[in-house]
Design an enzyme around this catalytic site. Sequence first.
Site, PDB file in Angstrom:
ATOM      1  N   CYS A  19       0.838  -1.203   0.000  1.00 50.75           N
ATOM      2  CA  CYS A  19       0.000   0.000   0.000  1.00 50.75           C
ATOM      3  C   CYS A  19       0.873   1.253   0.000  1.00 50.75           C
ATOM      4  O   CYS A  19       0.581   2.234  -0.689  1.00 50.75           O
ATOM      5  CB  CYS A  19      -0.906   0.018   1.223  1.00 50.75           C
ATOM      6  SG  CYS A  19      -2.134  -1.295   1.262  1.00 50.75           S
ATOM      7  N   CYS A 345      -0.653 -13.483  -3.141  1.00 50.10           N
ATOM      8  CA  CYS A 345      -0.416 -12.202  -2.457  1.00 50.10           C
ATOM      9  C   CYS A 345       0.887 -12.266  -1.662  1.00 50.10           C
ATOM     10  O   CYS A 345       1.070 -13.155  -0.830  1.00 50.10           O
ATOM     11  CB  CYS A 345      -1.584 -11.886  -1.520  1.00 50.10           C
ATOM     12  SG  CYS A 345      -1.266 -10.439  -0.511  1.00 50.10           S
ATOM     13  N   CYS A 347       1.929 -10.120   0.621  1.00 50.54           N
ATOM     14  CA  CYS A 347       1.892  -9.166   1.741  1.00 50.54           C
ATOM     15  C   CYS A 347       2.753  -9.590   2.919  1.00 50.54           C
ATOM     16  O   CYS A 347       3.525  -8.813   3.462  1.00 50.54           O
ATOM     17  CB  CYS A 347       0.452  -8.963   2.209  1.00 50.54           C
ATOM     18  SG  CYS A 347      -0.437  -7.736   1.229  1.00 50.54           S
ATOM     19  N   ASP A 389      37.622   4.825  19.914  1.00 54.24           N
ATOM     20  CA  ASP A 389      38.444   5.986  20.242  1.00 54.24           C
ATOM     21  C   ASP A 389      38.641   5.994  21.761  1.00 54.24           C
ATOM     22  O   ASP A 389      37.902   5.344  22.500  1.00 54.24           O
ATOM     23  CB  ASP A 389      37.732   7.250  19.763  1.00 54.24           C
ATOM     24  CG  ASP A 389      38.479   8.507  20.168  1.00 54.24           C
ATOM     25  OD1 ASP A 389      39.696   8.565  19.945  1.00 54.24           O
ATOM     26  OD2 ASP A 389      37.846   9.407  20.737  1.00 54.24           O
ATOM     27  N   THR A 391      39.695   9.179  24.029  1.00 53.28           N
ATOM     28  CA  THR A 391      39.234  10.368  24.740  1.00 53.28           C
ATOM     29  C   THR A 391      37.787  10.696  24.394  1.00 53.28           C
ATOM     30  O   THR A 391      37.438  10.863  23.228  1.00 53.28           O
ATOM     31  CB  THR A 391      40.126  11.579  24.403  1.00 53.28           C
ATOM     32  OG1 THR A 391      41.475  11.231  24.685  1.00 53.28           O
ATOM     33  CG2 THR A 391      39.731  12.784  25.217  1.00 53.28           C
ATOM     34  N   ASP A 666      -2.408 -16.854   4.186  1.00 52.74           N
ATOM     35  CA  ASP A 666      -1.965 -15.499   3.876  1.00 52.74           C
ATOM     36  C   ASP A 666      -2.094 -14.576   5.083  1.00 52.74           C
ATOM     37  O   ASP A 666      -1.130 -13.954   5.527  1.00 52.74           O
ATOM     38  CB  ASP A 666      -2.779 -14.946   2.705  1.00 52.74           C
ATOM     39  CG  ASP A 666      -2.338 -13.531   2.344  1.00 52.74           C
ATOM     40  OD1 ASP A 666      -1.229 -13.396   1.799  1.00 52.74           O
ATOM     41  OD2 ASP A 666      -3.089 -12.585   2.634  1.00 52.74           O
TER      42      ASP A 666
END
Length: 685
Positions: A19, A345, A347, A389, A391, A666
């Site tokens: 959609c 489908c 979906c 890192d 500091t 589905d």
Amino acid sequence: MEAPKVRVFRVEGMDCADCARKVEDALNRVPGVVKAEVSFQSGKAYLQLEVPQAEEEAARALSALGYRLRPEGKEKGGLPGPWRWALASGGLLLGAFGFSQLLPQLGALAYTLAALVGVFPLFRRALRSFRQNPFSIQTLVSVATLGALAIGAQAEAAVVVFLFLVGEVLEAYAVAQARGALFALGELLPRRVYRLGAMGVEEVPLEALRVGDRVRVPPGERVPADGRVLQGEALVEESAFTGEPLPQAKGPGDRVLGGSLVAEGSLVLQVERHPKAGFLAEMERMAEEALLKKSQAERVVDAFSRRYTPAVLLLAGFVALVLPLFQGDFLGHLYKALALLLIACPCALVVSVPAAIAAGVARGARAGVLFKSGAALEALGRVRNLALDKTGTLTLGRPRLVRVVPLGIGEEEALALAKAVAEGSGHPLARAVREAAPEVGAPLAEGHRTEPGLGAFAWVEGREVGLVRPEAVPLPKEVAEVVRELAQEGHSLSLLVEGTRALAVFAFQDTPKEEAQAALRALRALGLRLHLLTGDREEAALALGKALGLKPEEIRAGLSPLDKLRAVEALAQEGGVAMVGDGVNDAPALARATVGLAVVEGTEAALRAADVGLLGLAALPRAFRLSRMTLAVVRQNIALAVGLKGVFLLSTLLGLTGLWPAVLADNGALFLVTLNSLRLLWARV
């Protein structure tokens, strides 16, 4: 020419990722809309409008497709999804069952009525969007239902359409819950606040607050806006957006975030950011932007789904039109083809990845991890190296000047010259110099410049003076000895020079963050290979590494920004690398890493270059755990969607299952992948 205006809208009626694609395509064809981006997960559309009238045209275009475009903040209340039609269809289906038992001759007619009422809203939406997408799920269900009626399977047609409508309601509810969780952070802000004015304390709406206002936050109340504490001491709980369960002590000068809870004590604070533009709003904005950027898995699934539906439709056509020519039983094969239409489908498959990514991004926002894209969330779980890192990342990032060793000039003069140079640098050591000995003033300096990897320079009283790394310049034997002794004690060092002449040595000390050791232990438990990359001296780096449990071989010191970049590039070839930093000099390495992570308290340059923002070092292990959990849910969702489709595709071809099991497959897969994704919202990370 004025730039196109960007507006944010809510889109009602979107019940799947397909959609969202249809809505985006329709909006991009509207005259006056320069660009449209639609996010199914957030339910929002982002429109760049060339002319104001384009908004009305966009609303009409979506209305014709069965969707509604509403300005943000004007959401429609009530239950989501086609619940009224589901209720009507279910009532008629129940009545039809009763008729079939009492008056069998009217049973078929009653089932037909139930099927037609249920399929009506689906058929209407299918017609509206047919030109744009003739193979939408509404079209497939409508054709299957009408086809079942045509071959005399009225009861099954009614059951199919009812199950589909119920599935749409359940899916819409689950999606609404996910969206609500994504944007729940803004609800942490109180509706009314206690503002301090000339007349004393007054209770005002949250919207009335302005930057600079002073507010009182009593115990048990939430902080209304980002600000700094002026008076009082309190225990402040920030677990809603940092994931840290223990309250933090806050006092004068400390920063507090809007939405945090004052558990004990009372505070008076000064508002630094408007409530609607504060940290919580920034977190929501970053989460929304992340949902617009698709992950690799989403792109792969989208590409597959676009081919899957036409392939199954061709198979359905073959079963309905070709097989009867050789095997007969036209109605039987037509029935199988109608079931295949429902299985066509995609979906559940299309939703499987974005639903998990959306839940992961939302959970991260509540755990102190701000993912800027779905791709970053996906990639983080796959890297095997972590570069850190020193500091500001592993340490507090506020080194203190603990010793000054003058070389041929007075200590006060050395400090004054260093302060003059430090005025033009944002480096943590320069800040420590500026904050040292407030009674010592700095002479006027000009021509400030910074050379990455070397130091800061300025013209002071007609001579160029610099604060540089000791190893960057040749040193006399006696100066080198002083530098060596201080370095062995674990200090960070800076040398005050005039040309090549050393004027003083400055020794600094930084403090590891309280959570650093526990965070590194958790990261090692996750199987990550740790690498400390720092521009500091080796002795200082080794001293910190020993305190935090790092091995000497995991530490690389004395690196320039270019050296860090090269180290990250090498690690990227060895299983991928995530880089954590907070400074300007970390930005190139953060941008080059597979995934860059920046501590939010760091510089803006580092945060812009990073893919993920961290509210603190404690959030770093949570980021990795969440990414891996999300990847696992994505894999489960894809397996569930594809597996159920595959099983029912085969069983339908063998004649073992029919229409309503196909609909269950589905809708069931769609609902299950959505629920499985929602698990991430409450997962412990």
